[in-house]
Design a protein around this motif. Structure first.
Motif, PDB file in Angstrom:
ATOM      1  N   LYS A 363     -39.053  85.893 -85.451  1.00 46.42           N
ATOM      2  CA  LYS A 363     -39.049  86.051 -86.919  1.00 46.42           C
ATOM      3  C   LYS A 363     -39.949  87.209 -87.345  1.00 46.42           C
ATOM      4  O   LYS A 363     -39.616  87.974 -88.239  1.00 46.42           O
ATOM      5  CB  LYS A 363     -39.534  84.751 -87.585  1.00 46.42           C
ATOM      6  CG  LYS A 363     -38.488  83.647 -87.648  1.00 46.42           C
ATOM      7  CD  LYS A 363     -39.094  82.403 -88.269  1.00 46.42           C
ATOM      8  CE  LYS A 363     -38.104  81.248 -88.251  1.00 46.42           C
ATOM      9  NZ  LYS A 363     -38.738  79.971 -88.629  1.00 46.42           N
ATOM     10  N   LYS A 367     -36.171  92.854 -85.227  1.00 44.26           N
ATOM     11  CA  LYS A 367     -35.303  93.247 -86.355  1.00 44.26           C
ATOM     12  C   LYS A 367     -33.835  92.956 -86.069  1.00 44.26           C
ATOM     13  O   LYS A 367     -33.049  92.775 -86.986  1.00 44.26           O
ATOM     14  CB  LYS A 367     -35.511  94.724 -86.709  1.00 44.26           C
ATOM     15  CG  LYS A 367     -35.071  95.726 -85.668  1.00 44.26           C
ATOM     16  CD  LYS A 367     -35.355  97.168 -86.106  1.00 44.26           C
ATOM     17  CE  LYS A 367     -34.271  97.711 -87.006  1.00 44.26           C
ATOM     18  NZ  LYS A 367     -34.474  99.132 -87.353  1.00 44.26           N
ATOM     19  N   LYS A 384     -28.968  82.099 -85.424  1.00 45.34           N
ATOM     20  CA  LYS A 384     -28.095  82.579 -86.514  1.00 45.34           C
ATOM     21  C   LYS A 384     -28.675  82.328 -87.910  1.00 45.34           C
ATOM     22  O   LYS A 384     -28.412  83.106 -88.832  1.00 45.34           O
ATOM     23  CB  LYS A 384     -26.693  81.986 -86.381  1.00 45.34           C
ATOM     24  CG  LYS A 384     -26.602  80.491 -86.601  1.00 45.34           C
ATOM     25  CD  LYS A 384     -25.186  79.994 -86.351  1.00 45.34           C
ATOM     26  CE  LYS A 384     -25.117  78.485 -86.506  1.00 45.34           C
ATOM     27  NZ  LYS A 384     -23.842  77.946 -86.017  1.00 45.34           N
ATOM     28  N   ASP A 385     -29.460  81.277 -88.074  1.00 45.96           N
ATOM     29  CA  ASP A 385     -30.072  81.008 -89.385  1.00 45.96           C
ATOM     30  C   ASP A 385     -31.429  81.697 -89.537  1.00 45.96           C
ATOM     31  O   ASP A 385     -32.074  81.605 -90.583  1.00 45.96           O
ATOM     32  CB  ASP A 385     -30.266  79.490 -89.587  1.00 45.96           C
ATOM     33  CG  ASP A 385     -28.941  78.744 -89.514  1.00 45.96           C
ATOM     34  OD1 ASP A 385     -27.931  79.339 -89.936  1.00 45.96           O
ATOM     35  OD2 ASP A 385     -28.931  77.601 -89.030  1.00 45.96           O
ATOM     36  N   LYS A 386     -31.881  82.358 -88.467  1.00 43.54           N
ATOM     37  CA  LYS A 386     -33.225  82.951 -88.478  1.00 43.54           C
ATOM     38  C   LYS A 386     -33.191  84.468 -88.504  1.00 43.54           C
ATOM     39  O   LYS A 386     -34.151  85.108 -88.914  1.00 43.54           O
ATOM     40  CB  LYS A 386     -34.009  82.464 -87.259  1.00 43.54           C
ATOM     41  CG  LYS A 386     -34.125  80.934 -87.208  1.00 43.54           C
ATOM     42  CD  LYS A 386     -34.485  80.417 -85.835  1.00 43.54           C
ATOM     43  CE  LYS A 386     -34.449  78.898 -85.792  1.00 43.54           C
ATOM     44  NZ  LYS A 386     -33.102  78.343 -85.583  1.00 43.54           N
ATOM     45  N   LYS A 387     -32.085  85.035 -88.014  1.00 40.64           N
ATOM     46  CA  LYS A 387     -31.954  86.502 -87.966  1.00 40.64           C
ATOM     47  C   LYS A 387     -30.574  86.901 -88.460  1.00 40.64           C
ATOM     48  O   LYS A 387     -29.562  86.356 -88.015  1.00 40.64           O
ATOM     49  CB  LYS A 387     -32.132  87.020 -86.530  1.00 40.64           C
ATOM     50  CG  LYS A 387     -33.567  87.186 -86.101  1.00 40.64           C
ATOM     51  CD  LYS A 387     -34.261  88.358 -86.762  1.00 40.64           C
ATOM     52  CE  LYS A 387     -35.735  88.036 -86.940  1.00 40.64           C
ATOM     53  NZ  LYS A 387     -36.436  88.923 -87.818  1.00 40.64           N
ATOM     54  N   GLU A 388     -30.550  87.883 -89.334  1.00 40.38           N
ATOM     55  CA  GLU A 388     -29.270  88.332 -89.896  1.00 40.38           C
ATOM     56  C   GLU A 388     -28.481  89.159 -88.881  1.00 40.38           C
ATOM     57  O   GLU A 388     -27.269  89.011 -88.741  1.00 40.38           O
ATOM     58  CB  GLU A 388     -29.557  89.178 -91.145  1.00 40.38           C
ATOM     59  CG  GLU A 388     -28.347  89.336 -92.051  1.00 40.38           C
ATOM     60  CD  GLU A 388     -28.687  90.163 -93.285  1.00 40.38           C
ATOM     61  OE1 GLU A 388     -27.835  90.970 -93.667  1.00 40.38           O
ATOM     62  OE2 GLU A 388     -29.799  89.994 -93.837  1.00 40.38           O
ATOM     63  N   LEU A 389     -29.188  90.020 -88.146  1.00 39.60           N
ATOM     64  CA  LEU A 389     -28.503  90.946 -87.232  1.00 39.60           C
ATOM     65  C   LEU A 389     -28.476  90.377 -85.815  1.00 39.60           C
ATOM     66  O   LEU A 389     -29.467  90.424 -85.082  1.00 39.60           O
ATOM     67  CB  LEU A 389     -29.213  92.302 -87.242  1.00 39.60           C
ATOM     68  CG  LEU A 389     -29.296  93.041 -88.585  1.00 39.60           C
ATOM     69  CD1 LEU A 389     -30.136  94.298 -88.471  1.00 39.60           C
ATOM     70  CD2 LEU A 389     -27.897  93.380 -89.100  1.00 39.60           C
TER      71      LEU A 389
END
Length: 445
Positions: A363, A367, A384-389
């Motif tokens: 987190k 990036k 998937k719920d913690k990082k957009e990319l």
């Protein structure tokens, strides 16, 4: 005495060679194909062998069987050997019976290769006659057969320790414990930890056991075991009256006399390498190597390949190869040492990984996540719920291209896979070399 060696790789061929040199009757058997250069070695040394087959009758007629660490201990042939009561040993056990050299043996979940290489470098730099072997890729047995060293520095895995009877290092060192290889230990963390602690089980009070006072599982196990060796702790969290510790900007070792050195003078980066340097310094002090020699070695040692290895910089983006990080805890150390926004390449064969250990670091420091494996779903689902990319790739070329497109000037691309390599690569070394090749290709080299 009839010796049978199971496995025709580095350790197996070395054990067979030592047996032959000692005048023992030896036969090597590998259920898979043996690499050409090992076949040539066996043929040149007139060692009888078979491949892609196990002659069960001949194997079970042995007096002593030497097993390569890559063979699962639950394999059918291993069960039959145990049923017959034949002595079954690892190469380190077998070879140690034919040398009077002092052995410094290093185990742990992470940092073994770096610390083993560092201790070897300290001894070698001081002019001692020393060999490097074990799990690090050089056969201990072959060196015992051909060379006359006063010391051996050995990287030792739990798989090698599973098959010891009398193995007794002069100095044993347990760096740390984290959940790894649990599939081979009935998914029981304590069973795996106890396998690591076997490194000290044959030691006596004239031997030394260096251990990590900060390690939670080690603390728990030490409450249950009686260790005969002289125990010397190291810690990065508390000052110790005896042992190695961090004092402000310095590492300190307090044994018969004191050793002190500034942390920023160490050649190795990262908090975990402060601990590794402390452990190595203690070993140096036990062997009465002078402070100046230890300091010089710690300042000039070069990091091992595939362990936080700087590859190159492209358009202000640093590329780091940490392919040897085959478990979550190893990747934790790598992520912890990152100072810039990081594109993290992760994935491979999952060994029962729990990614919560790195969740906070991801987190804060990562990036983008680039998954590299045949099946990336577990990693994608967790993050998937913690990082957009998050991107899924299935080849090193694709992973490097994707990472390069995501990274900007001042970022770092880190290959620290958390997983074994065998879905897409021959080994973690193969994975690391392919990463370096693709990075240099992307740089036009």
């Amino acid at each position: 005495m009839k010796i049978v060696v199971l496995g025709g790789g580095e350790s197996g061929c070395g054990a067979a060679y030592l047996a032959k040199k000692k005048g023992l009757e030896v036969f090597l058997s590998d259920k898979g194909a043996i690499k050409d250069h090992y076949k040539q070695f066996l043929t040149e040394n007139e060692i009888e062998f078979e491949e892609e087959n196990h002659d069960e009758e001949r194997i079970l007629n042995a007096d002593w069987i030497v097993k390569s660490p890559g063979i699962p201990k639950k394999a059918e042939m291993i069960n039959k050997i145990h049923e017959k009561g034949i002595r079954l040993s690892s190469e380190i056990e077998f070879a140690s019976e034919f040398t009077d050299a002092k052995i410094i043996a290093i185990t742990g979940s992470n940092g073994k290769t770096t610390t083993t290489s560092l201790i070897y470098y300290i001894l070698k730099n001081d002019g001692l006659k020393v060999g490097l072997g074990g799990n690090i890729g050089y056969s201990f047995a072959k060196q015992v057969a051909d060379e006359n060293h006063e010391y051996y520095v050995l990287e030792v895995s739990s798989f090698q320790l599973d098959d010891i009877q009398n193995f007794r290092p002069y100095i044993s060192l347990l760096l740390n414990l984290s959940k790894d290889h649990l599939d081979q230990y009935n998914y029981n963390y304590e069973e795996y930890a106890l396998a690591k602690f076997r490194i000290t089980e044959n030691q006596e009070n004239d031997n030394f056991f260096i251990y990590n006072k900060d390690d939670e599982m080690s603390k728990n196990i030490l409450e249950k075991l009686e260790i005969k060796a002289k125990m010397i702790p190291f810690s990065t969290h508390e000052k110790l009256s005896e042992g190695g510790f961090v004092d402000g900007e310095n590492i300190e070792v307090n044994l018969k006399d004191k050793f002190s050195m500034k942390i920023d003078e160490l050649s190795l980066l990262g908090n975990h390498n402060v601990a590794n340097s402390l452990a190595a310094s203690i070993a140096g002090k036990i062997l009465e190597i002078n402070n100046e020699s230890i300091r010089n070695s710690l300042m000039t040692f070069q990091a091992v390949e595939h362990r936080l290895e700087f590859v190159t910089e492209i358009d202000g983006v640093k590329f780091i190869n940490d392919s040897k990080a085959t478990n979550v805890n190893a990747a934790y150390y790598a992520l912890e040492s990152m100072k810039n926004p990081t594109v993290w390449i992760v994935g491979g064969v999952d060994k029962g990984n729990d990614y919560t250990e790195v969740e906070d670091l991801v987190k804060r420091k990562v990036k983008a996540i680039v998954c590299l494996g045949i099946d990336n779903q577990k990693i994608i689902d967790f993050f998937k719920d913690k990082k957009e990319l998050i991107y899924s790739t299935s080849s090193m070329e694709e992973a490097v291209k994707t990472s390069k497109s995501l990274a900007k000037n001042g970022d770092t691309v880190l290959l620290s896979p958390c997983c074994a390599s065998f879905d897409l690569f021959k080994s973690y070394e193969d994975r690391g070399r392919q990463f370096k090749e693709q990075v240099l290709k992307a740089n036009g080299n």
